[in-house]
Write a protein that holds these residues in place. Structure first.
Motif, PDB file in Angstrom:
ATOM      1  N   LEU A  46       0.826  -1.205   0.000  1.00 22.33           N
ATOM      2  CA  LEU A  46       0.000   0.000   0.000  1.00 22.33           C
ATOM      3  C   LEU A  46       0.860   1.255   0.000  1.00 22.33           C
ATOM      4  N   LEU A  47       2.014   1.192   0.699  1.00 20.89           N
ATOM      5  CA  LEU A  47       2.848   2.369   0.859  1.00 20.89           C
ATOM      6  C   LEU A  47       3.760   2.604  -0.338  1.00 20.89           C
ATOM      7  N   ALA A  48       4.219   1.503  -0.946  1.00 21.90           N
ATOM      8  CA  ALA A  48       5.237   1.637  -1.989  1.00 21.90           C
ATOM      9  C   ALA A  48       4.653   2.345  -3.210  1.00 21.90           C
ATOM     10  N   PRO A  49       5.335   3.426  -3.681  1.00 20.53           N
ATOM     11  CA  PRO A  49       4.824   4.158  -4.849  1.00 20.53           C
ATOM     12  C   PRO A  49       4.991   3.379  -6.155  1.00 20.53           C
ATOM     13  N   TYR A  50       5.942   2.464  -6.209  1.00 25.91           N
ATOM     14  CA  TYR A  50       6.187   1.715  -7.449  1.00 25.91           C
ATOM     15  C   TYR A  50       6.239   0.226  -7.169  1.00 25.91           C
ATOM     16  N   ASP A  51       6.181  -0.549  -8.255  1.00 27.05           N
ATOM     17  CA  ASP A  51       6.443  -1.983  -8.165  1.00 27.05           C
ATOM     18  C   ASP A  51       7.937  -2.138  -7.867  1.00 27.05           C
ATOM     19  N   PRO A  52       8.305  -2.834  -6.785  1.00 24.67           N
ATOM     20  CA  PRO A  52       9.734  -2.887  -6.415  1.00 24.67           C
ATOM     21  C   PRO A  52      10.584  -3.627  -7.426  1.00 24.67           C
ATOM     22  N   GLU A  53       9.943  -4.403  -8.304  1.00 29.21           N
ATOM     23  CA  GLU A  53      10.750  -5.171  -9.257  1.00 29.21           C
ATOM     24  C   GLU A  53      10.621  -4.647 -10.685  1.00 29.21           C
TER      25      GLU A  53
ATOM     26  N   ARG B  74      15.000   0.764 -10.734  1.00 25.81           N
ATOM     27  CA  ARG B  74      13.928   0.415  -9.802  1.00 25.81           C
ATOM     28  C   ARG B  74      13.899   1.429  -8.666  1.00 25.81           C
ATOM     29  N   ASP B  75      12.679   1.762  -8.194  1.00 20.68           N
ATOM     30  CA  ASP B  75      12.513   2.768  -7.144  1.00 20.68           C
ATOM     31  C   ASP B  75      13.072   2.229  -5.818  1.00 20.68           C
ATOM     32  N   ILE B  76      14.054   2.939  -5.232  1.00 16.45           N
ATOM     33  CA  ILE B  76      14.729   2.430  -4.029  1.00 16.45           C
ATOM     34  C   ILE B  76      13.790   2.407  -2.824  1.00 16.45           C
ATOM     35  N   LEU B  77      12.973   3.466  -2.677  1.00 17.41           N
ATOM     36  CA  LEU B  77      12.039   3.500  -1.551  1.00 17.41           C
ATOM     37  C   LEU B  77      11.111   2.279  -1.588  1.00 17.41           C
ATOM     38  N   SER B  78      10.579   1.986  -2.769  1.00 20.04           N
ATOM     39  CA  SER B  78       9.671   0.851  -2.885  1.00 20.04           C
ATOM     40  C   SER B  78      10.386  -0.443  -2.533  1.00 20.04           C
ATOM     41  N   ARG B  79      11.629  -0.547  -2.967  1.00 17.71           N
ATOM     42  CA  ARG B  79      12.396  -1.763  -2.675  1.00 17.71           C
ATOM     43  C   ARG B  79      12.696  -1.865  -1.177  1.00 17.71           C
ATOM     44  N   LEU B  80      12.980  -0.727  -0.535  1.00 17.79           N
ATOM     45  CA  LEU B  80      13.224  -0.741   0.905  1.00 17.79           C
ATOM     46  C   LEU B  80      11.987  -1.204   1.663  1.00 17.79           C
ATOM     47  N   LEU B  81      10.828  -0.642   1.274  1.00 15.09           N
ATOM     48  CA  LEU B  81       9.583  -0.980   1.967  1.00 15.09           C
ATOM     49  C   LEU B  81       9.286  -2.470   1.836  1.00 15.09           C
ATOM     50  N   HIS B  82       9.428  -2.973   0.600  1.00 10.32           N
ATOM     51  CA  HIS B  82       9.190  -4.415   0.406  1.00 10.32           C
ATOM     52  C   HIS B  82      10.276  -5.253   1.061  1.00 10.32           C
ATOM     53  N   GLY B  83      11.501  -4.694   1.068  1.00 10.75           N
ATOM     54  CA  GLY B  83      12.617  -5.409   1.686  1.00 10.75           C
ATOM     55  C   GLY B  83      12.398  -5.656   3.173  1.00 10.75           C
ATOM     56  N   ALA B  84      11.603  -4.779   3.805  1.00 10.33           N
ATOM     57  CA  ALA B  84      11.317  -4.964   5.229  1.00 10.33           C
ATOM     58  C   ALA B  84      10.601  -6.298   5.465  1.00 10.33           C
ATOM     59  N   ARG B  85       9.847  -6.762   4.448  1.00  4.17           N
ATOM     60  CA  ARG B  85       9.084  -8.019   4.618  1.00  4.17           C
ATOM     61  C   ARG B  85      10.044  -9.212   4.710  1.00  4.17           C
ATOM     62  N   THR B  86      10.907  -9.374   3.694  1.00  7.66           N
ATOM     63  CA  THR B  86      11.869 -10.481   3.773  1.00  7.66           C
ATOM     64  C   THR B  86      12.804 -10.268   4.949  1.00  7.66           C
ATOM     65  N   GLY B  87      13.107  -8.970   5.210  1.00 10.37           N
ATOM     66  CA  GLY B  87      14.019  -8.660   6.303  1.00 10.37           C
ATOM     67  C   GLY B  87      13.503  -9.101   7.660  1.00 10.37           C
ATOM     68  N   LEU B  88      12.197  -9.065   7.871  1.00  7.81           N
ATOM     69  CA  LEU B  88      11.624  -9.467   9.155  1.00  7.81           C
ATOM     70  C   LEU B  88      11.187 -10.926   9.172  1.00  7.81           C
ATOM     71  N   LEU B  89      10.714 -11.408   8.012  1.00  6.82           N
ATOM     72  CA  LEU B  89      10.184 -12.776   7.978  1.00  6.82           C
ATOM     73  C   LEU B  89      11.273 -13.796   8.297  1.00  6.82           C
ATOM     74  N   GLY B  90      12.458 -13.615   7.682  1.00  7.27           N
ATOM     75  CA  GLY B  90      13.555 -14.565   7.911  1.00  7.27           C
ATOM     76  C   GLY B  90      13.910 -14.667   9.391  1.00  7.27           C
ATOM     77  N   PRO B  91      14.276 -13.534  10.043  1.00  4.05           N
ATOM     78  CA  PRO B  91      14.619 -13.585  11.465  1.00  4.05           C
ATOM     79  C   PRO B  91      13.474 -14.107  12.325  1.00  4.05           C
ATOM     80  N   LEU B  92      12.231 -13.796  11.923  1.00  2.00           N
ATOM     81  CA  LEU B  92      11.086 -14.270  12.706  1.00  2.00           C
ATOM     82  C   LEU B  92      11.084 -15.791  12.748  1.00  2.00           C
ATOM     83  N   LEU B  93      11.318 -16.396  11.562  1.00  2.00           N
ATOM     84  CA  LEU B  93      11.356 -17.864  11.510  1.00  2.00           C
ATOM     85  C   LEU B  93      12.535 -18.391  12.315  1.00  2.00           C
ATOM     86  N   VAL B  94      13.699 -17.763  12.127  1.00  2.00           N
ATOM     87  CA  VAL B  94      14.904 -18.213  12.841  1.00  2.00           C
ATOM     88  C   VAL B  94      14.691 -18.146  14.350  1.00  2.00           C
TER      89      VAL B  94
END
Lengths: 266, 289
Positions: free
Chosen positions: B46-53, B77-97
């Motif tokens: 919802l927040l990302a202005p562009y498709d991160p890919e 590629r829009d860096i802000l959009s990639r950062l916002l989406h990156g937060a998902r993989t960034g949190l999901l991995g450690p959450l599982l670990v």
């Protein structure tokens, strides 16, 4: 099972930790409703002895029987475990550590009743009120967490918790040692009263000879894990036969007391 | 000879208040950072202005502008959009670990502490053994076998973090087990299982939780490192570690943001988790006194 045998009978109890023998062939009998004090200095094996009686330590030798039922081996199954718990309960030394910090006084008593009785919620609530009344606590304390209570109040809760299962023997491991002197007297009076009403046998572990005179009928003197003297309190403390008992007695501070005499450097 | 008695107050109230003040706002800010991070991860689409890919080779390495708040990377590629989406993989991995290692470590630690004897010896030596294998090496080995992607690094890190939790839990569970209130439950006739689950565990959970918060930060850093090295999340998926890797080339061309922006995110997240974990541990220690 030994038919017709009454009371707590301990024979040749042993406990070793590696090369060190903490308890070495301790034997005694606690008649039903009797009161026996086990005295001795730190490390004499008195606490280890009672921990074996309640099942917190496994004995390396000897037997413990209560009313003829052997309780030396590990309990087999839930029924035996509960039966043993109903026979002997324990009050611990430090009231600041012996209550679960997360559970209110009411909750603490309620769960014991849930484990050991078939009472419904209303019946348990009545018993909890009854138990609290018996140890001199009221509704205000019932809803408190342990950290909201004083040392004396906590020890009253611990006694109520032990009484909840209506045990035949109550083990008190230095149960008043951590309390103020004035509170000690209150708790000891309470214990005397409970014994008179309920006929529970008491096993006191203490290093305090004043406590022994106050609550016990018989006394057992332990030194390095062995019994050096035993008998009625008046006899043993009045005219001790063993030099170690005399040493213990002369170690009690009183008017004109000289520490140098006790340590033998006078 | 005269001896002067100097009284040293054990705890000066003024200093103590200062210390709390010093810790208070930092703790609060860190909690805010973590809440924000979770919200961003949850609402990234919802927040990302562009498709991160979405590639836009015509807009390669555009600087900050109204269209692209943090600019674009080499592929446009829009860096802000990639950062916002990156937060998902960034949190999901450690959450599982952290989830897996906390559950497993707590189980092993409590069993070792409660049973003692040979069970404790076997479990403790097994944990020491795993402890001696560096987590990153284990991850790289596993990736070599199963191929790159999130799964192998997460599994390896979960295994590597388990002995950390297990050792901590074994220590505090042993301490707790020796407390008379636990012994009182045993004397009351409860089974060992019930005493552990209903009474011992709830009393050690706060400490474990504080450690898990710190582990979360470390796991985030380790997984980002693996992605940076190309073992973890694969392009074009947005991931902070992978973004730093992709941004390396841009640094040579004078564009700092493609590598710098995800680096700042990683540092912020790791530091925030560390401060929150330490703060929680401090609070527990104070309450126990």
């Amino acid at each position: 099972m030994t038919a017709g045998e009454k009371g707590l009978v301990v024979e040749g109890l042993c406990k070793r930790y590696g090369d060190h023998t903490a308890v070495d062939g301790v034997s005694f009998v606690l008649p039903p409703g009797g009161s026996l004090a086990i005295v001795g200095e730190s490390g004499s094996g008195k606490t280890t002895t009672v921990r074996m009686l309640v099942g917190l330590e496994r004995a390396d030798g000897g037997t413990v029987r209560l009313d003829g039922h052997d309780r030396s081996a590990r309990p087999r199954g839930r029924e035996e475990r509960l039966a043993r718990a109903r026979a002997v309960q324990m009050v611990f030394q430090d009231p600041y550590l012996s209550l679960d910090p997360r559970i209110t006084v009411r909750g603490c008593l309620d769960e014991v009743l849930r484990l050991h009785t078939a009472l419904d919620a209303a019946g348990r609530a009545a018993r909890v009120a009854d138990l609290l009344d018996r140890v001199g606590l009221g509704a205000r304390e019932a809803d408190a967490l342990p950290r909201g209570l004083s040392g004396g109040q906590r020890q009253r809760v611990a006694i109520a918790r032990a009484l909840a299962v209506e045990p035949r023997v109550l083990v008190l491991d230095e149960a008043v040692a951590a309390l103020d002197v004035s509170i000690q007297a209150q708790i000891l009076d309470l214990l005397r009263e409970i014994r008179r009403e309920a006929g529970i046998g008491y096993l006191f572990v203490t290093h305090d000879l004043a406590v022994v005179r106050h609550v016990a009928d018989d006394v057992l003197v332990l030194r390095s894990g062995t019994v050096v003297e035993s008998g009625p309190v008046d006899r043993v403390l009045g005219s001790p036969e063993h030099p170690y008992t005399r040493l213990l007695l002369s170690s009690v501070p009183r008017r004109g007391w000289d520490p140098a005499e006790v340590t033998g450097r006078g | 000879m005269t001896t002067t008695l100097t009284t040293v107050p054990l705890r000066r109230p003024g200093l103590r208040r200062l210390r709390l003040l010093g810790q208070g706002p930092l703790f609060a800010v860190s909690v805010a950072v973590l809440v924000l991070l979770v919200l961003v991860a949850a609402c990234a689409p919802l927040l990302a202005p562009y498709d991160p890919e979405a590639l836009d080779l015509g807009a390669s390495l555009v600087g900050t502008s109204g269209d692209h708040l943090l600019g674009t990377d080499q592929s446009g590629r829009d860096i802000l959009s990639r950062l916002l989406h990156g937060a998902r993989t960034g949190l999901l991995g450690p959450l599982l670990v952290v989830g897996v290692s906390t559950l497993l470590g707590t189980l092993l630690g409590v069993v070792a502490a409660w049973r003692g004897g040979w069970a404790d010896a076997v479990l403790s030596r097994a944990m020491d053994l795993v402890f001696s294998i560096p987590g990153l090496m284990l991850a790289i080995l596993l990736v070599a076998v199963t191929g790159p992607g999130m799964t192998a690094p997460v599994v390896a890190m979960a295994v590597a973090y388990t002995p950390y939790v297990g050792r901590l839990v074994r220590g505090i569970a042993r301490q707790e087990k020796a407390r008379p209130y636990i012994e009182a439950y045993v004397v009351q006739g409860w089974s060992g299982w019930t005493v552990c689950v209903r009474h011992l565990l709830p009393n050690i959970v706060p400490t474990v939780f504080a450690q898990s918060a710190m582990n979360f930060g470390y796991a985030l850093m380790d997984l980002a490192a693996l992605s940076f090295l190309g073992f973890g999340v694969q392009p074009p998926t947005a991931d902070w570690g992978a973004m730093i890797n992709e941004g390396q080339g841009a640094v040579l061309q004078g564009a700092m943001l493609p590598a710098l922006a995800p680096s700042v995110c990683i540092v912020l997240a790791v530091v925030a988790f560390g401060i929150v974990g330490e703060g929680l541990a401090d609070r527990i220690a104070r309450r126990e006194k």
